[in-house]
Design a protein around this motif. Structure first.
Motif, short mmCIF file in Angstrom:
data_model
loop_
_atom_site.label_atom_id
_atom_site.label_comp_id
_atom_site.label_asym_id
_atom_site.label_seq_id
_atom_site.Cartn_x
_atom_site.Cartn_y
_atom_site.Cartn_z
N CYS A 127 0.83 -1.20 0.00
CA CYS A 127 0.00 0.00 0.00
C CYS A 127 0.87 1.25 0.00
CB CYS A 127 -0.88 0.02 1.25
SG CYS A 127 -2.04 -1.35 1.38
N SER B 107 -3.72 8.72 -7.96
CA SER B 107 -5.10 8.22 -7.97
C SER B 107 -6.00 9.15 -7.18
CB SER B 107 -5.16 6.83 -7.33
OG SER B 107 -4.40 5.92 -8.07
N GLU C 69 -14.61 5.84 -4.93
CA GLU C 69 -14.00 4.77 -5.71
C GLU C 69 -13.45 5.29 -7.03
OE1 GLU C 69 -16.75 1.63 -6.59
OE2 GLU C 69 -18.06 2.92 -7.72
N GLN D 242 -10.31 0.68 -7.05
CA GLN D 242 -9.81 1.17 -5.77
C GLN D 242 -11.01 1.76 -5.03
OE1 GLN D 242 -6.00 3.47 -6.08
NE2 GLN D 242 -6.50 3.32 -8.27
N TYR E 177 -9.06 1.37 2.89
CA TYR E 177 -8.71 1.56 1.48
C TYR E 177 -8.37 0.19 0.92
CZ TYR E 177 -5.74 2.45 -2.56
OH TYR E 177 -5.18 2.43 -3.81
N SER F 54 -7.49 -2.03 -2.87
CA SER F 54 -7.19 -2.09 -4.30
C SER F 54 -6.81 -3.55 -4.57
CB SER F 54 -6.04 -1.15 -4.65
OG SER F 54 -4.80 -1.69 -4.27
#
Length: 125
Positions: free
Chosen positions: A43, A67, A83, A96, A111, A113
């Motif tokens: 992460c 992002s 998202e 994500q 969080y 992904s």
């Protein structure tokens, strides 16, 4: 003035300042920041993450990366969801998500992904 009176006055002013911190359950608007803590995978934990709630918009930026996860907010909600769905290198969707909720004077959240899962505690800035 007496020293005891001044001490009490200073203490009351300090308590008054502490009680003015608004609760995200009733007023989540503003900028919230905190560091992700990895639960699984890799992460973006080296930099802080930010959550901005303004009007009807929620924007979460994990680890100050490129992002930008987006969502909508309606006054009175106790859940903050943002998202981003990109196309991955293999052509499959790369999703994500940030799922947050009020925790005292902070916003807690998760969080996720395809590469990572992390939790975060965000404080107002």
């Amino acid at each position: 003035m007496r020293p005891a009176f001044l001490t009490c006055l200073i203490g009351l002013c300090t308590l008054g300042a502490c009680s003015s911190v608004s609760d995200p359950a009733t007023d989540p608007y503003g900028l919230w920041m905190g560091k992700l803590v990895t639960e699984q995978g890799i992460c973006p934990t080296s930099d802080v993450s930010s959550l901005r709630i303004r009007g009807h918009e929620i924007v979460f930026n994990p680890g100050m990366s490129s992002s930008t996860l987006k969502g909508t907010y309606e006054k009175g909600q106790q859940h903050y969801l943002a998202e981003l769905v990109d196309k991955g290198m293999n052509g499959k969707p790369y999703r994500q998500t940030f799922s947050g909720y009020p925790v005292g004077t902070a916003i807690g959240g998760t969080y996720t992904s395809p590469r990572c899962r992390a939790h975060v505690s965000l404080t107002r800035r």
